[in-house]
Design an enzyme around this catalytic site. Structure first.
Site, PDB file in Angstrom:
ATOM      1  N   GLY A  50       0.735  -1.210  -0.097  1.00  0.00           N
ATOM      2  CA  GLY A  50      -0.042  -0.008  -0.072  1.00  0.00           C
ATOM      3  C   GLY A  50       0.912   1.132  -0.143  1.00  0.00           C
ATOM      4  N   SER A  51       0.478   2.302   0.431  1.00  0.00           N
ATOM      5  CA  SER A  51       1.205   3.613   0.501  1.00  0.00           C
ATOM      6  C   SER A  51       2.207   3.685   1.368  1.00  0.00           C
ATOM      7  CB  SER A  51      -0.009   4.652   0.715  1.00  0.00           C
ATOM      8  OG  SER A  51      -0.535   4.635   1.853  1.00  0.00           O
TER       9      SER A  51
ATOM     10  N   THR B  10       0.657   4.653   4.971  1.00  0.00           N
ATOM     11  CA  THR B  10      -0.143   3.630   5.901  1.00  0.00           C
ATOM     12  C   THR B  10       1.081   2.693   6.219  1.00  0.00           C
ATOM     13  OG1 THR B  10      -2.102   3.742   4.560  1.00  0.00           O
ATOM     14  CG2 THR B  10      -1.950   1.704   5.879  1.00  0.00           C
TER      15      THR B  10
ATOM     16  N   GLU C 195       5.310  -3.475   0.879  1.00  0.00           N
ATOM     17  CA  GLU C 195       5.745  -2.936  -0.446  1.00  0.00           C
ATOM     18  C   GLU C 195       4.910  -1.757  -0.647  1.00  0.00           C
ATOM     19  OE1 GLU C 195       7.605  -4.812  -2.613  1.00  0.00           O
ATOM     20  OE2 GLU C 195       8.335  -6.390  -1.323  1.00  0.00           O
TER      21      GLU C 195
ATOM     22  N   CYS D 163       2.422   0.720  -8.848  1.00  0.00           N
ATOM     23  CA  CYS D 163       3.602   1.168  -7.806  1.00  0.00           C
ATOM     24  C   CYS D 163       4.614   1.465  -8.672  1.00  0.00           C
ATOM     25  CB  CYS D 163       3.750   0.078  -6.855  1.00  0.00           C
ATOM     26  SG  CYS D 163       4.112  -1.562  -7.461  1.00  0.00           S
TER      27      CYS D 163
HETATM   28  P1  NAD Z   1      -3.419   2.525   1.505  1.00  0.00           P
HETATM   29  O1  NAD Z   1      -2.167   2.383   2.036  1.00  0.00           O
HETATM   30  O2  NAD Z   1      -4.333   3.460   1.319  1.00  0.00           O
HETATM   31  O3  NAD Z   1      -4.249   0.929   1.642  1.00  0.00           O
HETATM   32  C1  NAD Z   1      -3.617  -0.240   1.524  1.00  0.00           C
HETATM   33  C2  NAD Z   1      -4.443  -1.375   2.383  1.00  0.00           C
HETATM   34  O4  NAD Z   1      -4.007  -1.071   3.719  1.00  0.00           O
HETATM   35  C3  NAD Z   1      -5.962  -1.200   2.145  1.00  0.00           C
HETATM   36  O5  NAD Z   1      -6.455  -2.408   2.215  1.00  0.00           O
HETATM   37  C4  NAD Z   1      -6.482  -0.442   3.488  1.00  0.00           C
HETATM   38  O6  NAD Z   1      -7.635  -0.749   3.703  1.00  0.00           O
HETATM   39  C5  NAD Z   1      -5.329  -0.738   4.571  1.00  0.00           C
HETATM   40  N1  NAD Z   1      -5.279   0.093   5.602  1.00  0.00           N
HETATM   41  C6  NAD Z   1      -5.588   1.629   5.489  1.00  0.00           C
HETATM   42  N2  NAD Z   1      -5.129   1.882   6.887  1.00  0.00           N
HETATM   43  C7  NAD Z   1      -4.604   1.081   7.617  1.00  0.00           C
HETATM   44  C8  NAD Z   1      -3.993   0.903   8.800  1.00  0.00           C
HETATM   45  N3  NAD Z   1      -3.933   1.905   9.616  1.00  0.00           N
HETATM   46  N4  NAD Z   1      -3.519  -0.459   9.266  1.00  0.00           N
HETATM   47  C9  NAD Z   1      -3.570  -1.657   8.146  1.00  0.00           C
HETATM   48  N5  NAD Z   1      -4.058  -1.736   7.056  1.00  0.00           N
HETATM   49  C10 NAD Z   1      -4.719  -0.440   6.530  1.00  0.00           C
HETATM   50  O7  NAD Z   1      -3.033   2.252  -0.190  1.00  0.00           O
HETATM   51  P2  NAD Z   1      -3.823   2.219  -1.593  1.00  0.00           P
HETATM   52  O8  NAD Z   1      -4.379   3.406  -1.648  1.00  0.00           O
HETATM   53  O9  NAD Z   1      -4.960   0.962  -1.529  1.00  0.00           O
HETATM   54  O10 NAD Z   1      -2.756   1.564  -2.664  1.00  0.00           O
HETATM   55  C11 NAD Z   1      -2.168   2.625  -3.456  1.00  0.00           C
HETATM   56  C12 NAD Z   1      -0.590   2.520  -2.955  1.00  0.00           C
HETATM   57  O11 NAD Z   1      -0.182   1.304  -2.853  1.00  0.00           O
HETATM   58  C13 NAD Z   1       0.347   3.237  -3.711  1.00  0.00           C
HETATM   59  O12 NAD Z   1       1.148   4.080  -2.880  1.00  0.00           O
HETATM   60  C14 NAD Z   1       1.069   2.368  -4.412  1.00  0.00           C
HETATM   61  O13 NAD Z   1       2.256   2.825  -5.136  1.00  0.00           O
HETATM   62  C15 NAD Z   1       1.346   1.411  -3.365  1.00  0.00           C
HETATM   63  N6  NAD Z   1       1.457  -0.012  -4.188  1.00  0.00           N
HETATM   64  C16 NAD Z   1       2.589  -0.657  -3.896  1.00  0.00           C
HETATM   65  C17 NAD Z   1       3.111  -1.858  -4.323  1.00  0.00           C
HETATM   66  C18 NAD Z   1       4.476  -2.219  -4.396  1.00  0.00           C
HETATM   67  O14 NAD Z   1       4.637  -3.577  -4.354  1.00  0.00           O
HETATM   68  N7  NAD Z   1       5.503  -1.679  -3.722  1.00  0.00           N
HETATM   69  C19 NAD Z   1       2.093  -2.535  -5.166  1.00  0.00           C
HETATM   70  C20 NAD Z   1       0.917  -1.932  -5.434  1.00  0.00           C
HETATM   71  C21 NAD Z   1       0.516  -0.545  -4.948  1.00  0.00           C
END
Ligand code: NAD
Length: 466
Positions: free
Chosen positions: A218-219, A222, A240, A274
């Protein structure tokens, strides 16, 4: 209409509460997803814990079960892909490819094994090195590739002997829940549990005392919260996270020859990757030609509803991200950026035109932050060392690429990029035989192959005295 359910202890489970899932192509709600309660979260983690000792025992049984799981997904691929397009936005053929690729990922993981290593064997004794599973792994996934990211994590954790509780993004929970339905009878009860809910459910999962490892994608923001949550209990983490990949284009390329590859490096999945190219540094001598080639391509590929066969690029996935991309473009315009093409919503759902932007600088938010959308800012350089320094001047470190017919020179430049994967004359290419992970704020740990397996296990030394 499908009634979506959680998968807990091998049973498809309904919930009292639900939340709306929006089709980004229209901006309208099209389904309800089950909101997992605290009690159900507890049941999911508890059943994973209960299933763990048995599951961890026999590698061959795990391998066979994973093969069954991959087959089950292949058989249901049409249904899963359609729902993936409806909730994520990507064109149906890309959704189908994602689902089929997930089945291949599972098969690949099923064939990965790190056998016992004998470090020393003498008359005096023997030292063995074992890779031991952690126990319950929490897998948390984003909305850009919901099925393939989830299945990569799940397959790696499972083949190494862990059990899993998987939580997809609230924007794209349905395709993952359908995977749960498909694979329900392929795995023993409790080995894989799938729960959906809003962000706080993810936070609750990360602090659950029975979870021993968190595998999060995720981001960056987070990811940092997850790392903080894990630290109290010293849970292991694989993170990741986001990227802001730079492509450095050297002066000896033929702009027409590389434009298409560069374009798709930036705009695949409408830039919501990503490791997409998120900024391009182009030598000033070829800059005007390359900008014009990329602008032609941005106009050429239709943006629209992923269910429509003509669509090449889907909408932005959700309203918050649509607003973020729109505001980054507006901010850049206010700071003097020039829109070569695009620069506005399509007017349909969260659709946004493929946008090529010039007259930008490294201080603009569209360049120094992760835009995660269909916008490519193109910068110029005259001195290569300066371009490399600018590409590296960031907290991100996921990927990067160098473009030149001179492979030796390009590889030298690639090695100077501070990132987990540096490509030459390509971008986005991932291979199951190579590790994937980010440096700096883009992540901790690696996925794929033996490196993924190592990340799903801890070492145990057995030291025997004869
Ligand atoms: P996000 O961080 O908003 O959410 C990711 C997941 O985390 C979701 O399932 C969300 O519900 C959960 N979440 C939210 N708050 C949380 C918390 N406090 N504790 C635990 N889980 C929590 O990310 P997004 O907007 O869904 O995805 C986009 C981001 O993901 C972009 O920054 C992108 O670059 C990144 N990404 C990285 C990779 C990689 O392999 N490096 C791959 C795909 C996406």
């Amino acid at each position: 209409m499908n009634h979506y359910r959680l998968l807990i202890n091998g049973k498809l489970t309904s919930t009292t509460d639900s939340f709306a899932v929006v089709n980004p192509a229209s901006g309208e709600v099209f389904a309800q997803a089950p909101e997992c309660s605290e009690q159900q979260l507890d049941q999911a983690v508890g059943s994973a814990q209960q299933a763990f000792p048995q599951w961890g025992q026999d590698h061959n049984k795990r391998k066979a079960a994973l093969m069954d799981m991959a087959n089950a997904i292949q058989q249901q691929s049409k249904k899963i892909a359609e729902v993936l397009t409806l909730e994520q936005g990507k064109p149906l053929k890309h959704a189908t490819r994602e689902v089929m690729a997930s089945a291949l990922q599972i098969q690949f993981a099923a064939n990965t094994e790190l056998p016992l290593e004998v470090l020393q064997d003498t008359d005096d004794g023997r030292i063995e090195l074992h890779h031991k599973p952690y126990g319950v792994v929490a897998a948390i996934t984003p909305w850009n590739f919901p099925v393939s990211i989830a299945m990569g994590k799940v397959a790696t954790a499972l083949i190494a002997g862990n059990t899993v509780v998987l939580k997809p993004s609230p924007y794209t929970p349905l395709s993952t829940l359908l995977v749960g339905e498909a694979i329900q009878s392929a795995l023993p009860p409790g080995v894989l549990n799938i729960i959906s809910g809003s962000d706080p459910l993810g936070a609750c999962l990360t602090i659950h005392p029975l979870v021993r490892k968190i595998d999060f994608t995720g981001s960056v923001n987070t990811g940092k919260q997850v790392a903080r949550a894990a630290s109290d209990d010293l849970k292991r983490v694989t993170l990741e996270l986001g990227g802001n990949d730079a492509a450095i284009v050297l002066e000896d390329v033929q702009p027409k020859e590389i434009a298409n590859k560069l374009f798709w490096g930036a705009f695949t999945n409408s830039g919501q990757v990503c490791i997409a190219i998120k900024r391009a540094y182009v030598h000033e001598s070829i800059y005007p030609q390359l900008v014009s080639e990329l602008s032609l391509l941005a106009k050429k590929y239709p943006v629209g509803d992923g269910m429509n066969e003509q669509t090449a690029l889907g909408p932005i996935n959700n309203q918050a991200q649509f607003e973020r991309v729109s505001s980054l473009v507006e901010d850049a315009k206010q700071h003097g950026a020039k829109i070569e093409t695009g620069g506005a919503p399509t007017g349909q759902g969260f659709g946004y035109q493929s946008t090529i932007m010039t007259e930008v600088n490294d201080e603009m938010s569209i360049v120094c932050e992760e835009q995660f959308g269909p916008v490519l800012p193109i910068l110029t350089y005259t001195d290569l060392d300066d371009a490399i320094a600018r590409a590296n001047h960031t907290h991100f470190g996921l990927g990067g690429s160098v473009w030149s017919p001179n492979l030796e020179r390009a590889s030298d430049v690639a090695r100077r990029l501070q990132c987990g994967t540096a490509w030459v004359n390509q971008h986005l290419a991932l291979s199951p035989v190579a590790p994937f992970g980010g440096s700096k704020w883009s992540g901790i740990g690696y996925i794929n192959g033996r490196w993924g397996y190592e990340g799903a296990t801890e070492l145990q030394v057995v030291n025997i005295k004869r």
